[in-house]
Design an enzyme around this catalytic site. Sequence first.
Site, PDB file in Angstrom:
ATOM      1  CG  ASP A  90      -7.652  -3.957   2.806  1.00 18.12           C
ATOM      2  OD1 ASP A  90      -8.746  -3.755   3.330  1.00 18.12           O
ATOM      3  OD2 ASP A  90      -7.329  -3.486   1.698  1.00 18.12           O
ATOM      4  CG  ASP A 150      -1.894 -19.602   3.491  1.00 22.35           C
ATOM      5  OD1 ASP A 150      -1.142 -19.100   4.342  1.00 22.35           O
ATOM      6  OD2 ASP A 150      -1.527 -20.515   2.727  1.00 22.35           O
ATOM      7  CE  LYS A 207       1.673 -17.714   1.423  1.00 27.27           C
ATOM      8  NZ  LYS A 207       0.870 -18.913   1.696  1.00 27.27           N
ATOM      9  CE1 TYR A 267      -2.674  -3.343   0.742  1.00 31.68           C
ATOM     10  CE2 TYR A 267      -4.352  -1.690   1.085  1.00 31.68           C
ATOM     11  CZ  TYR A 267      -3.991  -3.003   0.862  1.00 31.68           C
ATOM     12  OH  TYR A 267      -4.964  -3.964   0.754  1.00 31.68           O
TER      13      TYR A 267
END
Length: 479
Positions: A232, A208, A175, A128
């Site tokens: 987000d 995930d 991640k 972002y």
Amino acid sequence: MNRHPVTVIPGDGIGPECVNATVDVINATGVGIEWIERHAGERVFKQGIASGVPQETIDSISQTRVVLKGPLGTPVGFGEKSANVTLRKLFETFANIRPVRELPGVVTPYTGQGIDLVVVRENVEDLYAGIEHMQTPGVAQCLKLISGKGSEKIVRLAFEFARSEGRGSVACATKSNIMKLTEGELKRTFERIAPEYPDIRSWHVIIDNCAHQLVKKPSQFDVIVTTNMNGDIISDLTSALVGGLGFAPSANLGNGIAIFEAVHGSAPKYAGKDVINPTAVLLSGVMMLKHLGEFAAAADIEHAVLVTLTEGRLTGDVVGYEKGVRTSDYAKAVIANLGRRAEGWTVRAGKPIRMPEVSRSPVFRTARSKDVVGADIFVESGLDPAALGTSLEAIAAATPLKLKMISNRGTKVYPDGNPNIDCVDHHRCRFISRSGAPILFDDALALARAVNGTHEVCHIERLLKIDGADGFTKAQGED
Ligand code: NAP
């Protein structure tokens, strides 16, 4: 009476309805707020102010340091910038806190499980940062920037927030298994700082699996700290667990600045119809009152919302728009219920959050040694990897660097290329020191110039060893 100055931005679409309802409820608690109305978003874009945030709004926020904000729309054709993102960046609100809780009468597949969790999302870094470049006409790149300083601020804030609300665990969701340097930075920072909070259980979960676990057994989570894009996405997921965006509040916190707003947007199709659910902004107002130290009023409003929902006064997003109560009637009911308590439902007692103190120096971490040991020179080329590799070896022959390998979107394609790879015209050509000793970056720049004489160089990255450890990752298939 102590009056707190607050900048109030009604916002676009359904924003004014939600914000007016919230202001009315807060005023009805008797807390002294001096509301200073300012504007941002669509009407400001239409005045030709490209940022969507006029100077008088910036001045007011700089003064009051606290903002209650309705959602801001980004009208197509009036500049591409989101006024929301502008506000977050302008005031470096580095943390976005998004709590969700089970609510009476709002029936979901999880009803009865007691969901009460918070996503603490890093709010200014990651993809972002918005640094994007076309590398070739057919290949785009977005830089994912994660800093040690940003990671330390958000991790400390997550633990401090947990303490302020008496919460028992903080999970860090990343991640890092794939992005070892960027997402891994948050994980390593979390693991370094967690022992300073022995009263709070800490654990890491891959993002995930976090999404999977949130759907499967959300009650196992308390606070989740995560990077900007992960946060987000999972915070929209968590809002759906308790009834949707109409119930999801948030706080954007920076050092000395706090902006409170719903997670949802301006939902323009419902604007002015007096039908939408104002609870998300109302609960953002509750978070604002806690930030101002007005814990009793905050608890009063949260209890009144619980009572109102227990009475079955539900807006159209929950029960259908032909049956839902009007936004204004819902707000009146909450006001009428101030002082009442919903049987069997509790609200969290809170105390002020201790904001983390992290050095403001741009140099957050220094290294004892930092050596350049090679360079990744990115080349735009339609050649097949073997032809490109042979050419690059010849160009580098008389230099301090040698070609180690070429990869295409992260997978090695030269030498010993993988015939399954469907290459694009963007090759990462990894050159390393021929002698194994550190090189000068100037040598790599000279080589890039030489490569650019025959091919098209589109990007260059140093390969660093920092304190003896590789400051770069390997390609798939690279030795
Ligand atoms: P949205 O405004 O959040 O609306 C999406 C859908 O969520 C609505 O159509 C509605 O669902 C439901 N919804 C949202 N808030 C609700 C509420 N208070 N009560 C009842 N239902 C509610 O998202 P969007 O349509 O993608 O975005 C519209 C504009 O808002 C865009 O310009 C976007 O840039 C902006 N935006 C601003 C912010 C912000 O200011 N922080 C955040 C997100 C988006 P149903 O259609 O199913 O009834």
